[in-house]
Design an enzyme around this catalytic site. Structure first.
Site, PDB file in Angstrom:
ATOM      1  N   THR A 874       0.812  -1.215   0.000  1.00 49.75           N
ATOM      2  CA  THR A 874       0.000   0.000   0.000  1.00 49.75           C
ATOM      3  C   THR A 874       0.843   1.262   0.000  1.00 49.75           C
ATOM      4  OG1 THR A 874      -0.156  -0.114   2.403  1.00 49.75           O
ATOM      5  CG2 THR A 874      -1.936  -1.131   1.151  1.00 49.75           C
ATOM      6  N   CYS A 875       2.081   1.153   0.440  1.00 48.25           N
ATOM      7  CA  CYS A 875       2.969   2.322   0.427  1.00 48.25           C
ATOM      8  C   CYS A 875       3.172   2.826  -0.996  1.00 48.25           C
ATOM      9  CB  CYS A 875       4.326   1.978   1.036  1.00 48.25           C
ATOM     10  SG  CYS A 875       4.229   1.203   2.658  1.00 48.25           S
ATOM     11  N   PHE A 876       3.150   1.896  -1.950  1.00 47.29           N
ATOM     12  CA  PHE A 876       3.450   2.264  -3.336  1.00 47.29           C
ATOM     13  C   PHE A 876       2.271   1.985  -4.276  1.00 47.29           C
ATOM     14  CE2 PHE A 876       7.224   0.430  -1.211  1.00 47.29           C
ATOM     15  CZ  PHE A 876       7.967   1.589  -1.076  1.00 47.29           C
TER      16      PHE A 876
END
Length: 907
Positions: A874-876
């Site tokens: 989810t960070c990217f």
């Protein structure tokens, strides 16, 4: 001869170098130097020749003579100077107090110090009291009859239609005649707020008729008369109907032709240079005159007139003004990227050189751009017709060997002194204010965006704007003359309203800036403040010889997320502007953006839960609002405000179900009855019914200035709307006050403590001015994402990037990717949202649309089959998937990962 401040070649004297009078050069009409010769020329005579007929030697020495007059005027009480603005371009001018008129050297407008009494304009053939379409049709029919007669045969068409040309010229050159024309009700001379009494259809029909005549002379005469009238302007009036003629001119349907590309193949008279030049001049001067009027009463009438326009007419006018701004900015962009270009001017014999020079420069650039779209350093939008430039999203520019050529952006130094852009922006701001009064017929704020502003160096503009505001607030000077001079140098006088807004900053008119550009400015300011806080932390760590973190780190337990978050924020009030890092205790996840999103989502869910008692759901509107009797401590509202501020700073989308009123509170704006109507629609209708009740009906209701509300446990609480409200009965005389106070109680007064705590928490995080660029609707988009609940799979597929395959084509043609998109195409919208939550941490798309959502799909296991589930970074915004052996297996694994996953972990 006239000179203006800031112009090249303006004169000044060394003796008066530091006096206020010496700061400005003389601006005076040539006839005002000699009172005798001036009085011999009637003030209402419009010959279009305000310049003296002198030889070359006298012209060459005119600047020196002006300088001498400036010197003598500073020493002679009989020739003291007056400083005023041009009534068209707002240029600051100085002229002798004995002058009755003065000419601006920037826009070449003759300004009359006192209102002019125009006599009745007339032509040899017909007196002109007002212009009428029926009169024009009769005259045209007479001309056609005369042309077919024996007497008229063989005569030039231009001569045959001379009576029509004279009628139109004399009518359009007089604002009194024009103001009496094109009325819906001819006998109505009173100003009305709902209408300007203009028959817009008749204006359009008149010019459509003129464009179909066998000669362009009548059309040219009408436009020439209007142009000549606009070049001789009286001082602003406080009478509303005195400006009716300007709105008539703005309705001319062919004005926009001056702003579109020249078609060499078109033979229509509206495509000819002299017609386009006059149209451009009329549009430019109408916007200039309207922008210079600052009478509050007059402007309020204008806004009301505009708000009552038909939707199509309203949109059309907004687009024309925006197209005009684009027309001006396009020149600066092209010159910035093509410094080698040289303009060659060939004057037309039918139009005075001074009238067509400016427009020629625009047309020359425009034609050069249209004819060489691939060889010039231009952004995408400049390669399409200008009519498509007023709105829309810019596309990529021309590429060289697969790379987009870097364009030089328009700088504030280029457009900062352009009065044309400033005047158009001011007029467009009236339309923005009118749009808020249109009730259910409002247009979206995106209609006012100007796509070419995306090619302005908006960050430099923002910094310059902020520097100007700091100078105004920090500079203190006791000498008024020196204060005025310093204020003028910086573009705005601290002491004299004449110099207000002397320089243009796009950020002063944020409705022109697209949401994407505003977000970039907000992120730019946030990043700068985060970097500053990180630098301070580093310096403090060196000074105190202790390790100080450059991040704002929040550690929370999932089952105590509210308490832990409040404690962390309270302990880091001075560090809230640092970059945020979140860690869930007993979970090994490392925050690169995904944990932060999860924290925001879980915290918002807990805060909005009914058991928390902070907010209640209004059944009529299905929106959340502040509880009047909160269960929790008011500090919880501080946490809510801080969370919203952190979400904005960290570009995180939240699922908020609040009315627009919440975002107006964040911007420091006042609330009105429309905000109450959105939140409590049924109560709003009931309150309005009270106003129509009789005295007896109100008496039967037995209402007092009190309200009774219930807490979350159902216990009633009585609150007074005014002091001793229980003793004041609602009657016919005070029912309006009761309704106003009732609405204000539920939107402001009754929740004052909660709102104060909420705004304090928000302002603790947000301490910049970039937020002021946003409207409340844009803040809602920024925090909540797009309200378009349907996820377009085709758009998502077009912007997706693939990692792990030899090439992009290999990824697109692989079975697992084909199965993935086929699965999403047949899935419900709710299932698509679950996938979006799994991959990005939120089911909302960015405020600028799903096309601006970074979305990646990567290949795991070196392209081999696996029994493991897909993974989300989810960070990217990345979905990592294995090369499953069948479509059924891929769907089963993806379905389990999306619907049964929770938390973060490292495998």
């Amino acid at each position: 001869m006239a000179y203006s401040t800031g112009e090249k070649g303006s004169t000044s004297t060394s003796k008066a170098a530091w006096s206020l009078k010496g700061l400005f050069t003389l601006a005076i009409d040539s006839t005002s130097a000699n009172p005798t010769s001036r009085s011999s020329v009637p003030s209402n005579q419009t010959d279009g020749k305000d310049r003296p007929s002198t030889d070359k030697k006298s012209k060459k020495g005119s600047k020196n003579s002006a300088a001498c007059q400036t010197c003598s005027s500073s020493s002679s009480s009989n020739h003291s100077q007056i400083i005023n603005k041009c009534f068209c371009c707002n240029t600051i001018l100085a002229f002798p107090n004995s002058a009755t008129k003065y000419k601006c050297s920037v826009c070449h407008t003759t300004n009359f110090v006192h209102p002019q009494q125009h006599g009745q304009a007339s032509s040899p053939s017909k007196a002109t009291d007002f212009i009428s379409l029926s009169d024009i049709e009769c005259m045209v029919q007479e001309c056609f009859s005369y042309a077919s007669s024996e007497e008229g045969k063989g005569k030039p068409v231009r001569e045959i239609f001379q009576s029509v040309s004279s009628y139109l010229y004399n009518g359009f050159k007089s604002y009194e005649v024009l103001s009496n024309s094109f009325k819906v009700k001819q006998s109505d001379y009173r100003p009305h707020r709902h209408t300007a009494n203009i028959n817009f259809a008749e204006i359009r029909d008149t010019f459509n008729l003129l464009t179909k005549l066998p000669t362009k002379r009548p059309l040219h005469s009408a436009l020439k008369g209007a142009s000549d009238q606009l070049k001789r302007i009286s001082s602003p009036s406080s009478r509303v109907m005195h400006y009716r003629w300007l709105f008539i001119l703005l309705e001319i349907p062919i004005l926009s032709n001056a702003l579109v590309p020249h078609d060499v193949n078109a033979r229509a008279m509206t495509n000819e240079l002299e017609i386009k030049t006059l149209c451009y001049d009329i549009l430019k001067r109408c916007l200039g005159v309207l922008s210079c009027v600052d009478d509050t009463k007059v402007v309020s009438y204008w806004i009301s007139w505009i708000s009552h326009l038909h939707l199509d007419s309203f949109v059309h006018k907004v687009e024309i003004i925006n197209l005009y701004i684009t027309f001006q900015l396009k020149k600066y962009f092209y010159l910035a990227n093509n410094p080698h270009i040289k303009l060659v001017f060939t004057p037309s014999p039918d139009i005075p050189e001074s009238d067509q020079l400016e427009y020629f420069q625009h047309v020359n650039l425009k034609n050069h751009i249209e004819s060489t779209p691939t060889s010039s350093s231009l952004p995408g939008p400049l390669q399409v017709p200008l009519s498509q430039l007023s709105n829309g999203t810019p596309t990529r520019g021309p590429t060289t060997k697969g790379k987009t050529k870097k364009e030089a952006k328009i700088r504030v130094q280029q457009y900062g002194n352009d009065w044309r852009i400033m005047s158009a922006s001011r007029v467009l701001s009236l339309f923005l204010r009118a749009n808020k009064m249109r009730d259910d017929k409002k247009v979206p704020v995106s209609l006012f965006y100007n796509s070419l502003v995306d090619f302005v160096n908006i960050k430099l503009d923002f910094d310059s704007w902020q520097s100007k505001k700091k100078l105004q607030t920090m500079h203190v000077c006791k000498e008024p003359e020196l204060k005025s001079i310093i204020g003028f140098i910086h573009g705005k006088s601290i002491n004299n309203s004449l110099f207000d807004d002397a320089l243009l900053y796009i950020c002063q008119y944020p409705f022109l800036i697209s949401l994407g550009s505003k977000i970039s400015v907000l992120e730019y300011e946030a990043r700068r403040q985060m970097e500053r806080k990180a630098e301070e932390a580093f310096i403090n760590s060196l000074d105190k010889r202790i390790v100080i973190d450059v991040y704002l780190r929040i550690k929370v337990r999932r089952d105590h997320i509210v308490q832990d978050s409040m404690k962390a924020i309270k302990q880091n009030l001075t560090n809230l502007k640092k970059s945020l890092k979140v860690q869930f205790i007993n979970e090994p996840g490392v925050d690169a953006g995904g944990l932060r999103k999860e924290w925001f989502i879980l915290l918002a869910k807990e805060i909005f839960h009914p058991q928390a008692g902070l907010f209640h759901n209004v059944e009529d509107s299905n929106l959340l609002w502040f509880n009047i009797i909160p269960l929790e401590d008011p500090e919880m509202y501080f946490l809510f405000g801080a969370v919203l501020g952190l979400a904005i700073y960290n570009s995180t989308i939240l699922d908020l179900q609040f009315p627009v009123a919440l975002y107006k509170i964040l911007l420091g704006k006042s609330l009105d009855k429309e905000d109450y109507k959105q939140l409590y629609p049924e109560s709003y209708r009931s309150l309005n019914q009270l106003r129509s009740m009789t005295e007896e009906q109100l008496k039967d209701l037995e209402l007092t200035f009190e309200v009774t509300v219930k807490d979350i446990f159902g216990q009633p609480h009585t609150k007074a709307l005014v002091a001793n409200g229980g003793k004041i009965t609602v009657v016919k005389n005070n029912v309006d006050e009761y309704v106003t106070r009732y609405m204000r109680f539920f939107t402001r007064e009754g929740i004052r403590e909660q709102l104060d705590s909420f705004t304090e928490g928000f302002n603790t995080v947000i301490a910049g001015n970039a937020l002021s660029l946003f409207s409340e609707e844009e803040i809602q988009l920024l925090l909540c994402g797009s309200d378009d609940h349907k996820i377009d799979i085709d758009v998502l597929q077009s912007i997706t990037k693939y990692i792990g395959w030899p090439s992009n084509s290999d990824a697109v043609n692989s079975n697992v990717i084909k199965w993935f998109w086929e699965y999403l195409a047949t899935s419900s919208n709710s299932q698509r949202k679950r996938l979006l939550v799994f991959v990005t941490g939120s089911d909302r798309v960015p405020a600028t649309g799903i096309q601006n959502l970074p979305f990646k799909v990567s290949l795991l296991g070196h392209g081999l089959d696996s029994e493991r589930l897909p993974i989300a970074h989810t960070c990217f915004n990345e979905l990592a998937i294995y090369n499953y052996s069948s479509k059924t297996k891929m769907i089963d694994k993806l379905h389990k990962a999306v619907n049964e996953s929770s938390g973060f972990g490292i495998k």
